[in-house]
Motif scaffolding. Structure first.
Motif, PDB file in Angstrom:
ATOM      1  N   VAL A  34       4.170   8.571   1.002  1.00  0.00           N
ATOM      2  CA  VAL A  34       5.066   9.363   0.073  1.00  0.00           C
ATOM      3  C   VAL A  34       4.760  10.828  -0.009  1.00  0.00           C
ATOM      4  CG1 VAL A  34       6.027   9.556  -2.088  1.00  0.00           C
ATOM      5  CG2 VAL A  34       5.369   7.296  -1.155  1.00  0.00           C
ATOM      6  N   ASP A  35       5.486  11.781   0.372  1.00  0.00           N
ATOM      7  CA  ASP A  35       5.867  13.211  -0.266  1.00  0.00           C
ATOM      8  C   ASP A  35       6.299  13.327  -1.569  1.00  0.00           C
ATOM      9  OD1 ASP A  35       5.975  15.891  -0.515  1.00  0.00           O
ATOM     10  OD2 ASP A  35       7.484  16.170   1.159  1.00  0.00           O
ATOM     11  N   PRO A  36       5.282  13.700  -2.425  1.00  0.00           N
ATOM     12  CA  PRO A  36       6.017  13.869  -3.888  1.00  0.00           C
ATOM     13  C   PRO A  36       6.518  14.963  -4.180  1.00  0.00           C
ATOM     14  CG  PRO A  36       3.285  14.181  -3.988  1.00  0.00           C
ATOM     15  CD  PRO A  36       3.929  13.647  -2.488  1.00  0.00           C
ATOM     16  N   GLY A  37       6.381  15.823  -3.112  1.00  0.00           N
ATOM     17  CA  GLY A  37       7.092  17.224  -3.358  1.00  0.00           C
ATOM     18  C   GLY A  37       6.090  18.353  -4.174  1.00  0.00           C
ATOM     19  N   TRP A  38       6.473  19.480  -4.071  1.00  0.00           N
ATOM     20  CA  TRP A  38       5.529  20.439  -4.854  1.00  0.00           C
ATOM     21  C   TRP A  38       6.030  20.473  -6.262  1.00  0.00           C
ATOM     22  CZ3 TRP A  38       5.781  26.427  -3.737  1.00  0.00           C
ATOM     23  CH2 TRP A  38       4.853  27.251  -4.623  1.00  0.00           C
ATOM     24  N   VAL A  39       5.213  19.816  -7.035  1.00  0.00           N
ATOM     25  CA  VAL A  39       5.355  19.618  -8.482  1.00  0.00           C
ATOM     26  C   VAL A  39       4.656  20.098  -9.429  1.00  0.00           C
ATOM     27  CG1 VAL A  39       6.705  17.465  -7.966  1.00  0.00           C
ATOM     28  CG2 VAL A  39       4.365  17.196  -8.634  1.00  0.00           C
ATOM     29  N   LEU A  79       9.370  16.996 -11.400  1.00  0.00           N
ATOM     30  CA  LEU A  79       7.944  16.134 -11.788  1.00  0.00           C
ATOM     31  C   LEU A  79       8.447  14.866 -12.007  1.00  0.00           C
ATOM     32  CD1 LEU A  79       4.854  15.905 -12.502  1.00  0.00           C
ATOM     33  CD2 LEU A  79       5.440  16.238 -14.998  1.00  0.00           C
ATOM     34  N   ALA A  80       9.316  14.203 -12.445  1.00  0.00           N
ATOM     35  CA  ALA A  80       9.663  12.840 -12.605  1.00  0.00           C
ATOM     36  C   ALA A  80      10.043  12.285 -11.107  1.00  0.00           C
ATOM     37  CB  ALA A  80      10.863  12.467 -13.475  1.00  0.00           C
ATOM     38  N   ALA A  81      10.644  13.023 -10.350  1.00  0.00           N
ATOM     39  CA  ALA A  81      11.007  12.513  -8.908  1.00  0.00           C
ATOM     40  C   ALA A  81       9.907  12.473  -8.053  1.00  0.00           C
ATOM     41  CB  ALA A  81      11.992  13.587  -8.215  1.00  0.00           C
ATOM     42  N   GLY A  82       8.685  13.332  -8.631  1.00  0.00           N
ATOM     43  CA  GLY A  82       7.568  13.281  -7.853  1.00  0.00           C
ATOM     44  C   GLY A  82       6.618  11.981  -8.054  1.00  0.00           C
ATOM     45  N   TYR A  83       6.879  11.114  -9.161  1.00  0.00           N
ATOM     46  CA  TYR A  83       5.972  10.197  -9.232  1.00  0.00           C
ATOM     47  C   TYR A  83       6.972   8.764  -9.352  1.00  0.00           C
ATOM     48  CZ  TYR A  83       7.426  10.214 -14.228  1.00  0.00           C
ATOM     49  OH  TYR A  83       8.243  10.266 -15.399  1.00  0.00           O
ATOM     50  N   GLU A  84       8.283   8.902  -9.220  1.00  0.00           N
ATOM     51  CA  GLU A  84       8.978   7.650  -9.368  1.00  0.00           C
ATOM     52  C   GLU A  84       9.166   6.947  -8.230  1.00  0.00           C
ATOM     53  OE1 GLU A  84      12.847   9.304 -11.123  1.00  0.00           O
ATOM     54  OE2 GLU A  84      12.203   9.011 -12.946  1.00  0.00           O
ATOM     55  N   THR A  85       8.959   7.697  -7.037  1.00  0.00           N
ATOM     56  CA  THR A  85       8.933   6.849  -5.808  1.00  0.00           C
ATOM     57  C   THR A  85       7.876   5.803  -5.518  1.00  0.00           C
ATOM     58  OG1 THR A  85      10.508   8.941  -4.707  1.00  0.00           O
ATOM     59  CG2 THR A  85       9.138   7.243  -3.260  1.00  0.00           C
ATOM     60  N   GLN A  86       6.870   6.379  -5.920  1.00  0.00           N
ATOM     61  CA  GLN A  86       5.474   5.582  -5.824  1.00  0.00           C
ATOM     62  C   GLN A  86       5.608   4.353  -6.664  1.00  0.00           C
ATOM     63  OE1 GLN A  86       5.726   8.957  -5.570  1.00  0.00           O
ATOM     64  NE2 GLN A  86       3.866   9.679  -6.297  1.00  0.00           N
ATOM     65  N   ALA A  87       6.296   4.434  -8.063  1.00  0.00           N
ATOM     66  CA  ALA A  87       6.201   3.275  -8.786  1.00  0.00           C
ATOM     67  C   ALA A  87       7.396   2.407  -8.425  1.00  0.00           C
ATOM     68  CB  ALA A  87       6.712   3.768 -10.118  1.00  0.00           C
ATOM     69  N   LEU A 114       0.831  -1.066  -0.113  1.00  0.00           N
ATOM     70  CA  LEU A 114       0.135   0.020  -0.001  1.00  0.00           C
ATOM     71  C   LEU A 114       0.950   1.311  -0.054  1.00  0.00           C
ATOM     72  CD1 LEU A 114      -2.739  -1.224   2.583  1.00  0.00           C
ATOM     73  CD2 LEU A 114      -3.281  -0.512   0.431  1.00  0.00           C
ATOM     74  N   ILE A 115       0.456   2.333  -0.905  1.00  0.00           N
ATOM     75  CA  ILE A 115       1.418   3.347  -0.963  1.00  0.00           C
ATOM     76  C   ILE A 115       0.417   4.649  -0.839  1.00  0.00           C
ATOM     77  CG2 ILE A 115       2.733   5.000  -2.289  1.00  0.00           C
ATOM     78  CD1 ILE A 115       2.980   1.472  -2.982  1.00  0.00           C
ATOM     79  N   TYR A 116       0.371   5.549   0.135  1.00  0.00           N
ATOM     80  CA  TYR A 116      -0.457   6.662   0.510  1.00  0.00           C
ATOM     81  C   TYR A 116       0.159   7.865   0.034  1.00  0.00           C
ATOM     82  CZ  TYR A 116      -3.229   3.178   2.769  1.00  0.00           C
ATOM     83  OH  TYR A 116      -4.036   1.948   3.143  1.00  0.00           O
ATOM     84  N   LEU A 117      -0.310   8.764  -0.621  1.00  0.00           N
ATOM     85  CA  LEU A 117       0.008  10.113  -0.929  1.00  0.00           C
ATOM     86  C   LEU A 117      -0.094  10.901   0.146  1.00  0.00           C
ATOM     87  CD1 LEU A 117       1.694  11.130  -3.872  1.00  0.00           C
ATOM     88  CD2 LEU A 117       0.794   8.960  -3.791  1.00  0.00           C
ATOM     89  N   SER A 118       0.988  11.661   0.731  1.00  0.00           N
ATOM     90  CA  SER A 118       1.112  12.452   1.457  1.00  0.00           C
ATOM     91  C   SER A 118       1.649  13.710   1.243  1.00  0.00           C
ATOM     92  CB  SER A 118       1.864  12.202   2.864  1.00  0.00           C
ATOM     93  OG  SER A 118       2.058  13.082   3.826  1.00  0.00           O
ATOM     94  N   SER A 119       1.930  14.772   1.875  1.00  0.00           N
ATOM     95  CA  SER A 119       2.547  16.016   1.333  1.00  0.00           C
ATOM     96  C   SER A 119       3.450  16.451   2.784  1.00  0.00           C
ATOM     97  CB  SER A 119       1.435  16.813   1.209  1.00  0.00           C
ATOM     98  OG  SER A 119       1.921  18.136   1.070  1.00  0.00           O
ATOM     99  N   SER A 120       4.242  17.343   2.195  1.00  0.00           N
ATOM    100  CA  SER A 120       5.003  18.092   3.306  1.00  0.00           C
ATOM    101  C   SER A 120       4.024  18.899   4.381  1.00  0.00           C
ATOM    102  CB  SER A 120       6.175  18.868   2.917  1.00  0.00           C
ATOM    103  OG  SER A 120       5.649  19.915   1.964  1.00  0.00           O
ATOM    104  N   MET A 121       2.888  19.339   3.598  1.00  0.00           N
ATOM    105  CA  MET A 121       2.017  20.208   4.321  1.00  0.00           C
ATOM    106  C   MET A 121       1.249  19.541   5.457  1.00  0.00           C
ATOM    107  SD  MET A 121       0.612  22.329   1.044  1.00  0.00           S
ATOM    108  CE  MET A 121      -0.633  23.271   1.800  1.00  0.00           C
ATOM    109  N   HIS A 122       1.509  18.181   5.543  1.00  0.00           N
ATOM    110  CA  HIS A 122       0.759  17.349   6.666  1.00  0.00           C
ATOM    111  C   HIS A 122       1.461  17.979   7.920  1.00  0.00           C
ATOM    112  CE1 HIS A 122       4.510  14.841   7.130  1.00  0.00           C
ATOM    113  NE2 HIS A 122       3.886  14.593   8.232  1.00  0.00           N
ATOM    114  N   ARG A 123       2.609  18.304   8.019  1.00  0.00           N
ATOM    115  CA  ARG A 123       3.127  19.009   9.214  1.00  0.00           C
ATOM    116  C   ARG A 123       2.326  20.055   9.836  1.00  0.00           C
ATOM    117  NH1 ARG A 123       7.542  17.412   6.190  1.00  0.00           N
ATOM    118  NH2 ARG A 123       8.836  15.864   7.045  1.00  0.00           N
ATOM    119  N   SER A 124       1.661  20.735   9.499  1.00  0.00           N
ATOM    120  CA  SER A 124       0.615  21.830   9.704  1.00  0.00           C
ATOM    121  C   SER A 124      -0.867  21.373   9.903  1.00  0.00           C
ATOM    122  CB  SER A 124       0.948  23.181   9.066  1.00  0.00           C
ATOM    123  OG  SER A 124       0.428  22.895   7.617  1.00  0.00           O
TER     124      SER A 124
END
Length: 237
Positions: free
Chosen positions: A161-166, A179-187, A110-120
């Protein structure tokens, strides 16, 4: 070859993730809100299947899970679908991943999309049922959900996964991350045979980082699962 589901795959990170996995030869099932939003939806050679459903609606989330189970047990599920809009953010970003996870057969990964913004984000779970959850709240909660599953579901790995601000439609054309770094981790997490840690990682560009501490707090995880159970009527077995 793996059987993989990617939600929110009509465009942006979801579409890039699905394309990368299909290019690697995997059987990819894509989810979209409606079929017209997916270019090439009828390309049977490209996709193993297409699921449709509005993940802002509880009944349609349940129907999406029913469609998914028609393909059997998935090797990996990438919970990518998301929105920044309130009041939909709580449902699309947290409730939908929870409900799909609870209703579908257990995948291997299981892979869930998070965000650095979760910290607030807020730990006030009353916002979940009140429809006042912000994007930041929803990403805090879904990150905690990923770690809750990592410790509760033996035999299933779970990561956030935090994909970054892409530069996607959500991120905007001026977004500074790659952008590529934003989805390659999930794959990579969905398919790589040797990921360390094997479960419970918070990832940014294939490297682990420390999430907000509350995401790993077992008491908060338990309260979150209880709130989601009450809200949906579906327990996480």
């Amino acid at each position: 070859m793996a059987l993989i589901l990617v939600t929110g795959a009509s465009s942006g990170l979801g579409r890039h993730t699905a394309d990368a996995l299909a290019d690697q030869g995997h059987d990819v099932v894509v989810h979209v809100r409606n079929r017209a939003r997916l270019p090439g939806a009828e390309d049977s050679a490209r996709w193993k299947g297409v699921l449709t459903g509005d993940l802002a609606d509880l009944d349609q989330i349940r129907e999406t899970a029913r469609q998914a189970d028609g393909f059997g047990r998935f090797d990996s599920v990438v919970h990518n679908a998301g929105t920044m809009r309130t009041p939909e953010a709580g449902t699309v970003n947290t409730v939908a991943p929870y409900l799909l996870t609870a209703l579908m057969g257990k995948p291997a990964r299981l892979i869930y999309l998070s965000s650095s913004m979760h910290r607030s984000g807020s730990t006030d779970l009353r916002r979940l049922t009140a429809g006042t959850a912000t994007y930041e709240d929803s990403k805090l909660w879904v990150t905690a959900l990923a770690f809750a599953l990592a410790s509760r579901w033996e035999g299933t790995s779970s990561h956030a996964v935090d994909p970054g601000w892409v530069p996607t439609r959500m991120g905007g054309p001026g977004a500074p991350d790659d952008l590529a770094a934003g989805y390659e981790t999930q794959a990579w997490l969905a398919t790589h045979p040797d990921v360390t840690p094997s479960t419970g990682g918070y990832w940014y560009h294939r490297r682990t980082q420390a999430p907000h501490p509350v995401c790993r707090d077992e008491d908060f995880q338990a309260r979150l699962l209880q709130a989601l159970h009450r809200h949906t009527g579906v327990p996480l077995t």
